[in-house]
Design an enzyme around this catalytic site. Structure first.
Site, PDB file in Angstrom:
ATOM      1  N   ALA A 132       0.737  -1.247  -0.111  1.00  0.00           N
ATOM      2  CA  ALA A 132       0.209   0.027  -0.008  1.00  0.00           C
ATOM      3  C   ALA A 132       0.818   1.272   0.013  1.00  0.00           C
ATOM      4  O   ALA A 132       2.006   1.077   0.485  1.00  0.00           O
ATOM      5  CB  ALA A 132      -0.858   0.071   1.180  1.00  0.00           C
ATOM      6  N   GLU A 160       4.090  -5.701   7.457  1.00  0.00           N
ATOM      7  CA  GLU A 160       3.336  -4.303   7.996  1.00  0.00           C
ATOM      8  C   GLU A 160       3.737  -4.134   9.695  1.00  0.00           C
ATOM      9  O   GLU A 160       4.313  -3.215  10.137  1.00  0.00           O
ATOM     10  CB  GLU A 160       2.050  -4.674   8.239  1.00  0.00           C
ATOM     11  CG  GLU A 160       1.348  -4.601   6.918  1.00  0.00           C
ATOM     12  CD  GLU A 160       1.386  -5.446   5.850  1.00  0.00           C
ATOM     13  OE1 GLU A 160       0.615  -5.545   4.911  1.00  0.00           O
ATOM     14  OE2 GLU A 160       2.006  -6.570   6.256  1.00  0.00           O
ATOM     15  N   GLY A 210       0.110  -5.169   0.929  1.00  0.00           N
ATOM     16  CA  GLY A 210      -1.174  -5.160  -0.102  1.00  0.00           C
ATOM     17  C   GLY A 210      -0.832  -5.934  -1.255  1.00  0.00           C
ATOM     18  O   GLY A 210      -1.988  -6.324  -1.849  1.00  0.00           O
ATOM     19  N   GLU A 225      -1.536  -9.351  -0.246  1.00  0.00           N
ATOM     20  CA  GLU A 225      -2.921  -9.550  -0.025  1.00  0.00           C
ATOM     21  C   GLU A 225      -3.646  -9.541  -1.171  1.00  0.00           C
ATOM     22  O   GLU A 225      -4.615 -10.538  -1.397  1.00  0.00           O
ATOM     23  CB  GLU A 225      -3.462  -8.391   0.890  1.00  0.00           C
ATOM     24  CG  GLU A 225      -2.784  -8.588   2.271  1.00  0.00           C
ATOM     25  CD  GLU A 225      -2.875  -7.524   3.228  1.00  0.00           C
ATOM     26  OE1 GLU A 225      -3.431  -7.493   4.331  1.00  0.00           O
ATOM     27  OE2 GLU A 225      -2.593  -6.368   2.600  1.00  0.00           O
TER      28      GLU A 225
END
Length: 271
Positions: A77, A145, A122, A125
């Site tokens: 992200a 993260e 992300g 994911e």
């Protein structure tokens, strides 16, 4: 700071961060934000939502391939955007991304991730939300993260244990591990690893094979597997029985079994 999290218009959509290509009945969606290693920001997430909605609605598209431009699938992200968020904004951003990924995961058509490089945070994911993951031998994947002071926000804590087991998922997430392609293949996170110049050919070969099958049966099989994983074995059993029966009301079932008995290739029409 304000963020908008609703954008599903697909007609005449002009994408700033995606390249869309149609090859036969295969839709190729390439994330094209190379200057930021294809990092996921609000705009890119909205465009992905629109692109997959359009692919889902397109009758000619049977399989979708998702990949990234340059040396990254999705590096994560967008930290520059996230760093200024407060708790309420972060919750909205996480829920929006999770919703987009869930729609990709549950769409009727098969989605193949062609992981060409970094798939971190992300990006990991997003790859996990796809049905099948093929990877370049140079790919790196992980959930970094906790090294940034946060948890995974787009359901990485839920999908990774389901794919690789709870213990290995905890190791990857809690230690903020990045693993190489062969280790990801060994633990079941990648379905196949090929050399970089073979990645899209491998993805297209698999997509064509899936596209050649009876598409209602493909859709029902995907639905039954997802339900079994998400809703439990008993619910999955009941759904499978119903979908198995539904297949016998289709033209494709008649054609498939007739072709088998006549020792010829089946010609399916998706009905």
């Amino acid at each position: 700071m304000a963020f908008g999290y609703s954008m599903r218009k697909t007609e005449n959509m002009e994408y700033q961060n995606l390249l869309i290509e149609q090859k036969e009945d295969i839709r190729i969606i390439t994330i094209h934000r190379p200057q930021d290693l294809n990092a996921l920001n609000t705009e890119l997430l909205s465009e992905l939502d629109c692109a997959f909605a359009d692919a889902s609605a397109d009758a000619e598209t049977k399989v979708v391939i998702l990949t990234g431009e340059g040396k990254s699938f999705v590096a994560g992200a967008d930290i520059a955007q996230m760093s200024a968020m407060d708790a309420a904004e972060a919750k909205a951003f996480g829920e929006f991304g999770a919703d987009v990924f869930r729609r990709i995961e549950t769409m009727e058509k098969v989605v193949i991730a062609a992981v060409n490089g970094y798939a971190l945070g992300g990006g990991c994911e997003l790859a996990m939300a796809c049905d099948i993951r093929l990877a370049s031998s140079k790919a790196k994947i992980g959930q970094p993260e906790t090294g940034l002071g946060i948890t995974p926000g787009f359901n990485g804590t839920q999908r990774l244990p389901r794919l690789v087991g709870l213990g290995r998922a905890k190791e990857i997430i809690l230690a903020a591990e990045t693993i190489d392609a062969m280790e990801a293949y060994r633990i079941g996170l990648f379905n196949k690893v090929v050399e970089p110049d073979q990645l899209m050919d491998a993805a297209m070969d698999l997509a064509r094979k899936i596209a050649s099958r009876a598409q209602l049966a493909v859709r029902y099989s995907k639905e039954a597997m997802n339900e079994g994983v998400d809703g439990g074995f008993e619910a999955g059993m009941a759904l499978e029985a119903n979908l198995f029966a539904l297949c016998f009301a289709t033209e494709d079932q008649k054609e498939g079994m007739k072709a088998f008995l006549e020792k010829r290739p089946a010609v399916f029409n998706g009905k």
